[in-house]
Design a protein around this motif. Structure first.
Motif, short mmCIF file in Angstrom:
data_model
loop_
_atom_site.label_atom_id
_atom_site.label_comp_id
_atom_site.label_asym_id
_atom_site.label_seq_id
_atom_site.Cartn_x
_atom_site.Cartn_y
_atom_site.Cartn_z
N ARG A 42 79.75 19.83 61.93
CA ARG A 42 81.08 19.36 61.53
C ARG A 42 81.02 18.65 60.19
NH1 ARG A 42 85.09 15.92 65.48
NH2 ARG A 42 86.80 15.58 64.02
N LEU A 43 81.88 19.07 59.32
CA LEU A 43 82.07 18.37 58.04
C LEU A 43 83.46 17.73 58.08
CD1 LEU A 43 81.36 17.62 55.14
CD2 LEU A 43 82.28 19.83 54.41
N GLN A 44 83.49 16.43 58.25
CA GLN A 44 84.77 15.71 58.27
C GLN A 44 85.17 15.39 56.84
OE1 GLN A 44 86.90 14.78 60.92
NE2 GLN A 44 88.17 14.37 59.14
N CYS A 45 86.28 15.92 56.40
CA CYS A 45 86.70 15.73 55.01
C CYS A 45 87.44 14.41 54.83
CB CYS A 45 87.60 16.89 54.59
SG CYS A 45 86.76 18.50 54.61
N ASP A 78 92.65 19.10 54.15
CA ASP A 78 93.74 18.54 53.34
C ASP A 78 93.49 17.09 52.94
OD1 ASP A 78 93.98 18.30 56.19
OD2 ASP A 78 95.94 17.40 55.93
N ARG A 79 92.52 16.45 53.57
CA ARG A 79 92.19 15.07 53.18
C ARG A 79 91.25 15.01 51.97
NH1 ARG A 79 93.58 11.11 56.73
NH2 ARG A 79 94.33 11.78 58.78
N SER A 80 90.61 16.12 51.66
CA SER A 80 89.69 16.13 50.52
C SER A 80 90.46 16.33 49.23
CB SER A 80 88.65 17.24 50.70
OG SER A 80 89.28 18.51 50.61
N LEU A 112 82.55 23.60 61.31
CA LEU A 112 83.91 23.07 61.33
C LEU A 112 84.13 22.22 60.08
CD1 LEU A 112 86.64 22.26 62.61
CD2 LEU A 112 85.40 20.47 63.87
N ILE A 113 85.01 22.68 59.20
CA ILE A 113 85.40 21.91 58.03
C ILE A 113 86.74 21.28 58.38
CG2 ILE A 113 85.87 21.98 55.55
CD1 ILE A 113 84.12 24.49 55.39
N LEU A 116 88.27 26.12 59.47
CA LEU A 116 88.83 25.04 58.66
C LEU A 116 90.12 24.57 59.32
CD1 LEU A 116 87.96 27.56 56.46
CD2 LEU A 116 88.13 25.60 54.93
N THR A 117 90.34 23.28 59.29
CA THR A 117 91.59 22.76 59.84
C THR A 117 92.33 21.94 58.78
OG1 THR A 117 90.83 20.60 60.67
CG2 THR A 117 90.44 22.51 62.08
#
Length: 301
Positions: free
Chosen positions: A65-68, A138-140, A133-134, A175-176
């Motif tokens: 998981r990559l939390q942006c 939209d937060r990046s 999971l990216i 991606l979410t």
């Protein structure tokens, strides 16, 4: 595990307690069959991140998981060098009077490389593709979004000191986005796209009865009807499925088997997270919504 058709995918994830309609299961089947990233957009709490978790279980593989977030840069997402370990190695070799070129070669090897989520997803997919999971892209920043384009196209990265690393098998990428800002078309074009909406009343009842089987059928129905009404109101933050499940569990913990106005007020923090929204609900419709929640016939057990 049968992934040979959209219907098979729908049934397989249903066995893992994820309720998907035909559109979602078809899109997921195509993403797997075509090895295309899947871009899921929708309000927070509708099950986008959960789908990635379920998919990793289904494929019996690692979820990376990559939390942006704002300010996320390529180093934090891709790789970093372990500078402290490199410095220690250099000092040790200075004492041993080692060969300078060999020392330089050593400290830029895999031993000193710290894999961040994107690199880890490429490297770990040699035998079995990982699920990458990216989350909340939209937060990046837009710069990071642009940085992703090459990775999602070629599934390879170049480390100047080591050369190009390419995935042997492409990871499964999801991606979410909660749509706090628009995502550039260039990124969307590399993905299959699906808008994940709030579930229908019938689907949400099924979700509650699957995830919270202790809930009486009539209570599950009342909760979901109330939530459906709540989502029609002009809240700053509308409640999602995650809030529905939290609320059902909270009501059970309080030994409630019927919705009433007092229990809704006492537990309203499970579904609304802003005081203005809570005040609006109480002033404009709570009692009426509770009455409406009791009107519908019960769902068959």
């Amino acid at each position: 595990m049968d992934l040979s058709s959209a219907e098979a995918v729908q049934e397989s994830i249903r066995n893992l307690d994820y309720i998907a309609d035909s559109t979602l299961s078809t899109t997921l089947f195509l993403a797997l069959a075509l090895e295309k990233p899947l871009f899921l957009e929708g309000e927070a709490g509708v099950g986008k991140t959960e789908l990635a978790k379920v998919l990793a279980k289904l494929l019996d593989t690692e979820l990376i998981r990559l939390q942006c977030y704002e300010g996320l840069d390529s180093n934090s997402a891709l790789y970093e060098w372990n500078y402290a370990k490199q410095l220690l190695h250099i000092k040790m070799e200075e004492g041993n009077k080692g060969d300078t070129k060999q020392v330089e070669k050593d400290i830029f090897s895999e031993e000193y490389l710290i894999e961040r989520p994107l690199l880890r997803a490429l490297v770990r997919s040699k035998e079995k593709p990982a699920v990458l999971l990216i989350d909340e892209i939209d937060r990046s920043d837009e710069e990071f979004e642009a940085f992703l384009l090459e990775i999602l196209s070629d599934f390879q990265i170049t480390i100047p000191e080591m050369g190009t690393i390419k995935a042997v098998r492409n990871p499964v990428v999801i991606l979410t986005s909660n749509r706090t800002r628009e995502i550039h078309d260039a990124l969307k074009r590399r993905c299959l796209y699906l808008w994940v909406d709030y579930p229908s009343f019938e689907k949400e009842v099924e979700i509650v009865r699957t995830k919270v089987p202790e809930a009486p059928p009539h209570l599950a129905e009342q909760i979901c009807r109330f939530m459906g009404e709540a989502r029609t109101m002009d809240f700053y933050k509308r409640p999602g499925v995650a809030e529905t499940l939290d609320w059902a569990q909270a009501l059970l913990a309080l030994h409630k088997d019927e919705l009433d106005a007092d229990s809704v007020r006492d537990t309203i923090g499970c579904i609304l997270k802003y005081q203005d929204d809570i005040k609006r609900l109480d002033e404009e419709g709570l009692d009426k919504m509770v009455a409406t929640a009791h009107l519908a016939p019960e769902v068959e057990a």
